[in-house]
Design a protein around this motif. Structure first.
Motif, short mmCIF file in Angstrom:
data_model
loop_
_atom_site.label_atom_id
_atom_site.label_comp_id
_atom_site.label_asym_id
_atom_site.label_seq_id
_atom_site.Cartn_x
_atom_site.Cartn_y
_atom_site.Cartn_z
N ARG A 37 0.82 -1.22 0.00
CA ARG A 37 0.00 0.00 0.00
C ARG A 37 0.85 1.26 0.00
N ASP A 38 2.15 1.11 -0.23
CA ASP A 38 3.07 2.23 -0.12
C ASP A 38 3.29 2.96 -1.43
N VAL A 39 2.72 2.46 -2.52
CA VAL A 39 3.01 3.04 -3.84
C VAL A 39 2.32 4.39 -3.99
N GLN A 40 3.10 5.39 -4.36
CA GLN A 40 2.55 6.70 -4.64
C GLN A 40 2.23 6.88 -6.12
N GLN A 41 3.17 6.45 -6.97
CA GLN A 41 2.93 6.56 -8.41
C GLN A 41 3.81 5.57 -9.16
N VAL A 42 3.30 5.15 -10.32
CA VAL A 42 4.04 4.28 -11.23
C VAL A 42 4.17 5.02 -12.55
N ILE A 43 5.40 5.19 -13.00
CA ILE A 43 5.70 5.97 -14.19
C ILE A 43 6.30 5.07 -15.26
N GLU A 44 5.77 5.15 -16.48
CA GLU A 44 6.45 4.53 -17.60
C GLU A 44 7.54 5.48 -18.07
N LEU A 45 8.77 5.01 -18.06
CA LEU A 45 9.90 5.85 -18.46
C LEU A 45 9.82 6.10 -19.96
N SER A 46 9.50 7.34 -20.33
CA SER A 46 9.28 7.66 -21.74
C SER A 46 9.90 8.98 -22.15
N ASN A 47 10.60 9.65 -21.24
CA ASN A 47 11.20 10.94 -21.55
C ASN A 47 12.69 10.74 -21.87
N PRO A 48 13.05 10.78 -23.15
CA PRO A 48 14.44 10.48 -23.52
C PRO A 48 15.45 11.50 -23.01
N ALA A 49 14.98 12.62 -22.49
CA ALA A 49 15.91 13.61 -21.93
C ALA A 49 16.69 13.04 -20.76
N TYR A 50 16.17 11.97 -20.15
CA TYR A 50 16.83 11.37 -18.98
C TYR A 50 17.45 10.02 -19.31
N PHE A 51 17.57 9.69 -20.61
CA PHE A 51 18.26 8.49 -21.06
C PHE A 51 19.61 8.90 -21.67
N LEU A 52 20.43 7.92 -21.99
CA LEU A 52 21.60 8.22 -22.81
C LEU A 52 21.12 8.59 -24.22
N PRO A 53 21.90 9.39 -24.92
CA PRO A 53 21.46 9.85 -26.25
C PRO A 53 21.14 8.73 -27.22
N LEU A 54 21.91 7.65 -27.16
CA LEU A 54 21.67 6.50 -28.02
C LEU A 54 21.30 5.31 -27.14
N GLN A 55 20.19 4.64 -27.47
CA GLN A 55 19.76 3.47 -26.70
C GLN A 55 19.87 2.22 -27.54
N SER A 56 20.58 1.24 -27.02
CA SER A 56 20.67 -0.05 -27.71
C SER A 56 19.39 -0.84 -27.44
N THR A 57 19.24 -1.94 -28.15
CA THR A 57 18.09 -2.83 -27.91
C THR A 57 18.46 -3.99 -27.00
N THR A 58 19.68 -3.95 -26.43
CA THR A 58 20.13 -5.08 -25.61
C THR A 58 20.64 -4.68 -24.23
N PHE A 59 20.75 -3.37 -23.93
CA PHE A 59 21.37 -2.97 -22.66
C PHE A 59 20.68 -1.73 -22.11
N HIS A 60 19.44 -1.88 -21.69
CA HIS A 60 18.73 -0.75 -21.09
C HIS A 60 19.22 -0.44 -19.68
N GLY A 61 19.92 -1.40 -19.06
CA GLY A 61 20.54 -1.09 -17.77
C GLY A 61 21.48 0.09 -17.89
N ARG A 62 22.25 0.13 -18.95
CA ARG A 62 23.18 1.24 -19.20
C ARG A 62 22.48 2.47 -19.76
N ASP A 63 21.58 2.25 -20.72
CA ASP A 63 21.08 3.35 -21.55
C ASP A 63 19.85 4.04 -20.97
N VAL A 64 19.08 3.33 -20.13
CA VAL A 64 17.83 3.88 -19.59
C VAL A 64 17.85 3.88 -18.06
N PHE A 65 18.02 2.72 -17.46
CA PHE A 65 17.82 2.61 -16.01
C PHE A 65 18.91 3.33 -15.21
N ALA A 66 20.17 3.18 -15.61
CA ALA A 66 21.25 3.85 -14.88
C ALA A 66 21.13 5.38 -14.95
#
Length: 266
Positions: A107-136
């Motif tokens: 019951r602790d969840v305040q909000q769930v966001i789909e990460l969709s704003n590329p301003a907060y990703f690396l400029p180039l995103q691979s299709t195999t390593f979102h740990g590096r390109d998106v999540f980190a």
């Protein structure tokens, strides 16, 4: 929520390859003051349930405002979504594949966001390593105080895997499930001490897994006799089936998902 500056990493990458180190490099490039904690990188490949157990057992020991990144992501590069979950005290970042079911059930969840704003990703995103390109990079920006709402759009239908709950069959029988095997071979079940106390009410009981039985509840591992299968309440507060200086999991051949039966002794 004020960020703590701490970011934890949980992956199935292991440490033989560069993947974990590269994620840390991305984080520190964005926030050089970030403090990065390796929770574990030894999750079995693609075992998002095992990763969920590890996070559920560990996250509450970190300060409020900690960002927990988990990358167990067999669906990377597909249409699976990338998520940011904000609770009242922590952030969770990773793939939308059921990995965060434990927190989404709370019951602790305040909000769930789909990460969709590329301003907060690396400029180039691979299709195999979102740990590096998106999540980190997302985690690094969160640790600097960027509001979660800027990272994307709210969603109401994250993937939530079923969570097995203990079931009282009758007054003398309790049914549970193996949820994790640790590196010592301890068999960790989904039966919390509170549930066990309510069931046993001071009576002795027998635990059966794959036709093997444990009949004693001990206070520490050293109290186990040679070659004895015994029960113990582990550090997570869950019932474990263990052996002294041996692997109960190997002895039994246990696997996550195995059923267990507790029966009161006559």
């Amino acid at each position: 929520m004020t960020p703590s500056g701490i970011i934890t990493l949980t992956t199935d990458f292991g440490v033989a390859d560069i993947y974990v180190g590269v994620m840390k490099g991305v984080i520190l490039s964005i926030n050089p003051q970030a403090r990065i904690i390796d929770l574990t990188h030894d999750i079995a490949p693609q075992d998002f349930k095992g990763a969920g157990f590890a996070l559920a057992a560990a996250y509450s020991y970190f300060p409020a405002g900690t960002v927990h990144v988990a990358v167990i992501d067999p669906g990377v590069g597909t249409s699976r979504r990338a998520l940011l979950i904000q609770t009242y005290s922590h952030f969770f970042v990773g793939p939308d594949n059921g990995l965060f079911s434990f927190v989404l059930h709370s019951r602790d969840v305040q909000q769930v966001i789909e990460l969709s704003n590329p301003a907060y990703f690396l400029p180039l995103q691979s299709t195999t390593f979102h740990g590096r390109d998106v999540f980190a990079p997302v985690a690094a920006h969160l640790s600097k105080g960027v509001p979660a709402g800027r990272m994307g759009r709210p969603v109401s239908d994250p993937v939530i895997a079923s969570v097995a709950e203990p079931r009282f069959v009758d007054q003398r029988t309790l049914q549970g499930e193996v949820i994790h095997l640790d590196r010592f071979g301890n068999i960790i079940t989904n039966i919390h001490k509170d549930v066990l106390d309510r069931f046993a009410q001071g009576d002795n009981f027998t635990v059966t897994i794959r036709k093997k039985k444990a009949t004693r509840l001990v206070k520490n591992y050293a109290a186990g006799r040679d070659n004895e299968l015994f029960c113990i309440i582990g550090s997570t507060g869950l019932l474990e089936v263990s052996m002294n200086k041996k692997s109960a999991a190997e002895y039994i051949g246990a696997q996550p998902g195995d059923g267990i039966i507790l029966q009161k002794q006559s």
